[in-house]
Design a protein around this motif. Sequence first.
Motif, short mmCIF file in Angstrom:
data_model
loop_
_atom_site.label_atom_id
_atom_site.label_comp_id
_atom_site.label_asym_id
_atom_site.label_seq_id
_atom_site.Cartn_x
_atom_site.Cartn_y
_atom_site.Cartn_z
N SER A 147 56.48 38.70 49.07
CA SER A 147 55.91 40.04 48.88
C SER A 147 54.43 40.02 48.52
CB SER A 147 56.72 40.83 47.85
OG SER A 147 56.85 40.09 46.66
N PHE A 148 53.79 38.85 48.57
CA PHE A 148 52.33 38.78 48.43
C PHE A 148 51.64 39.84 49.29
CE2 PHE A 148 48.49 36.89 50.57
CZ PHE A 148 47.62 36.97 49.50
N LEU A 149 52.05 39.97 50.55
CA LEU A 149 51.37 40.92 51.44
C LEU A 149 51.70 42.38 51.12
CD1 LEU A 149 51.34 38.73 54.64
CD2 LEU A 149 49.33 39.61 53.43
N PRO A 150 53.00 42.77 51.05
CA PRO A 150 53.26 44.18 50.71
C PRO A 150 52.80 44.56 49.30
CG PRO A 150 55.32 42.96 50.93
CD PRO A 150 54.22 42.08 51.46
N TRP A 151 52.86 43.62 48.35
CA TRP A 151 52.42 43.95 46.98
C TRP A 151 50.95 44.32 46.98
CZ3 TRP A 151 49.14 43.28 42.94
CH2 TRP A 151 49.58 43.67 41.66
N HIS A 152 50.12 43.50 47.60
CA HIS A 152 48.69 43.80 47.62
C HIS A 152 48.37 44.99 48.52
CE1 HIS A 152 48.52 39.89 45.61
NE2 HIS A 152 47.38 40.32 45.10
N ARG A 153 49.18 45.21 49.56
CA ARG A 153 48.97 46.40 50.40
C ARG A 153 49.13 47.65 49.57
NH1 ARG A 153 51.51 46.79 56.31
NH2 ARG A 153 49.49 45.79 56.73
N ARG A 154 50.21 47.71 48.79
CA ARG A 154 50.44 48.89 47.96
C ARG A 154 49.37 49.02 46.86
NH1 ARG A 154 54.02 53.16 46.44
NH2 ARG A 154 52.70 54.10 44.86
N PHE A 155 48.98 47.87 46.30
CA PHE A 155 47.95 47.83 45.25
C PHE A 155 46.63 48.41 45.79
CE2 PHE A 155 45.31 44.95 42.32
CZ PHE A 155 45.65 45.63 41.15
N LEU A 156 46.26 48.01 46.99
CA LEU A 156 45.04 48.53 47.62
C LEU A 156 45.16 50.03 47.90
CD1 LEU A 156 44.09 45.53 48.10
CD2 LEU A 156 43.10 46.36 50.24
N LEU A 157 46.34 50.45 48.35
CA LEU A 157 46.54 51.89 48.61
C LEU A 157 46.35 52.70 47.34
CD1 LEU A 157 49.55 51.94 51.09
CD2 LEU A 157 47.32 53.03 51.45
N ASP A 158 46.83 52.18 46.20
CA ASP A 158 46.67 52.89 44.93
C ASP A 158 45.20 53.01 44.53
OD1 ASP A 158 49.39 53.17 44.85
OD2 ASP A 158 49.71 51.96 43.04
N LEU A 159 44.45 51.91 44.69
CA LEU A 159 43.01 51.95 44.36
C LEU A 159 42.30 52.92 45.32
CD1 LEU A 159 40.03 50.45 45.40
CD2 LEU A 159 40.37 51.06 43.00
N GLU A 160 42.69 52.84 46.61
CA GLU A 160 42.04 53.70 47.60
C GLU A 160 42.31 55.18 47.29
OE1 GLU A 160 41.24 52.52 52.11
OE2 GLU A 160 43.33 52.93 51.69
N ARG A 161 43.52 55.47 46.82
CA ARG A 161 43.83 56.85 46.43
C ARG A 161 42.95 57.29 45.27
NH1 ARG A 161 50.06 55.62 47.13
NH2 ARG A 161 50.15 55.98 49.38
N ALA A 162 42.74 56.39 44.30
CA ALA A 162 41.88 56.71 43.16
C ALA A 162 40.44 56.97 43.63
CB ALA A 162 41.91 55.58 42.13
N LEU A 163 39.97 56.15 44.57
CA LEU A 163 38.61 56.35 45.11
C LEU A 163 38.52 57.68 45.85
CD1 LEU A 163 37.90 52.81 46.67
CD2 LEU A 163 36.95 53.70 44.54
N ARG A 164 39.57 57.99 46.61
CA ARG A 164 39.54 59.20 47.45
C ARG A 164 39.74 60.48 46.64
NH1 ARG A 164 39.90 58.48 52.94
NH2 ARG A 164 41.49 60.06 53.31
N ARG A 165 40.25 60.34 45.40
CA ARG A 165 40.27 61.50 44.50
C ARG A 165 38.84 61.83 44.06
NH1 ARG A 165 45.24 59.26 42.49
NH2 ARG A 165 44.14 58.10 40.87
N VAL A 166 37.99 60.82 44.00
CA VAL A 166 36.59 61.01 43.64
C VAL A 166 35.80 61.52 44.84
CG1 VAL A 166 34.47 59.86 42.86
CG2 VAL A 166 36.69 59.21 41.86
#
Length: 288
Positions: A59-78
Amino acid sequence: MTYVRKNAGTLTGAERRRFVKALLEVKRRGEYDEFVRMHIAYFSPDGEHKRRTAHMAPSFLPWHRRFLLDLERALRRVDSSVTVPYWDWTRDRTTTSAPWTADLLGGNGRRSDHQVMTGPFAYQKGHWTIKESVTDAAFLTRDFGRPRAPIDLPTKSDLEWALKDPVYDVSPWDSTVTRGFRNKLEGWSTGRGSTSWRNHNRVHRWVGGAMLGAASVNDPVFWLHHAFIDLQWQRWQRRHRGARYLPAKPPRPADAQHNRMVARHEKLPPWDVTPDELEDVSGIYRYA
Ligand code: CU
Ligand code: CU
């Protein structure tokens, strides 16, 4: 509407400014340090007998995929125009190329203490104080190419070696497997010296400083590096049509890996999502 993640080397001046500004705002709000804390919390190596989710596991790949999506959502709220760019380290291989410019991530650390002195994340600019760390340095550090024991960035052919493997991952699904796309890309190996770090791991080593340990999220290049790793997963899927995340089912109770990692349809902590649900993100974003 799907959005596009771009090569950091192709961003316009305005795109670079907006990405940096959004990162600094997420940091100012205290959200950024939660990402650092979470990555530290999920940094359990396979020597520890816990369930591995983020590293040394399928799950190295899906874990970091979801982690990036969460950060990207935080950026896109800004700023809803912002997406996470990727750093293609097979092309941008010098210490002054993208993403190391003064208007994006800044450059190498200085010789004495590896402190980054240029760009928006330099400590003395006052917007990027490291709070969550495994050491006590408050400033961002980098040590490109590790001059004391030089290491090169992985090459296109190193990446090709991983991409051509048609099997996603193999038992025992950890850092010791020598076959399978996942570990060839994640980059653990039992070799010694500079060949013991491959692809993803080797890039962390090459950047050095904050990128070396559990708190690597403190360097914003973490996201650009992992976006490029995430792109490799898509490339691998396109090349090996029908190849899926493995294991499809959890190992049996007698297996030493029972409860030690996440199978295709199991929940991927800390989220309520499975690797199966993260295999196709074409409805969310694409890479340009
Ligand atoms: Cu990680
Ligand atoms: Cu990483």
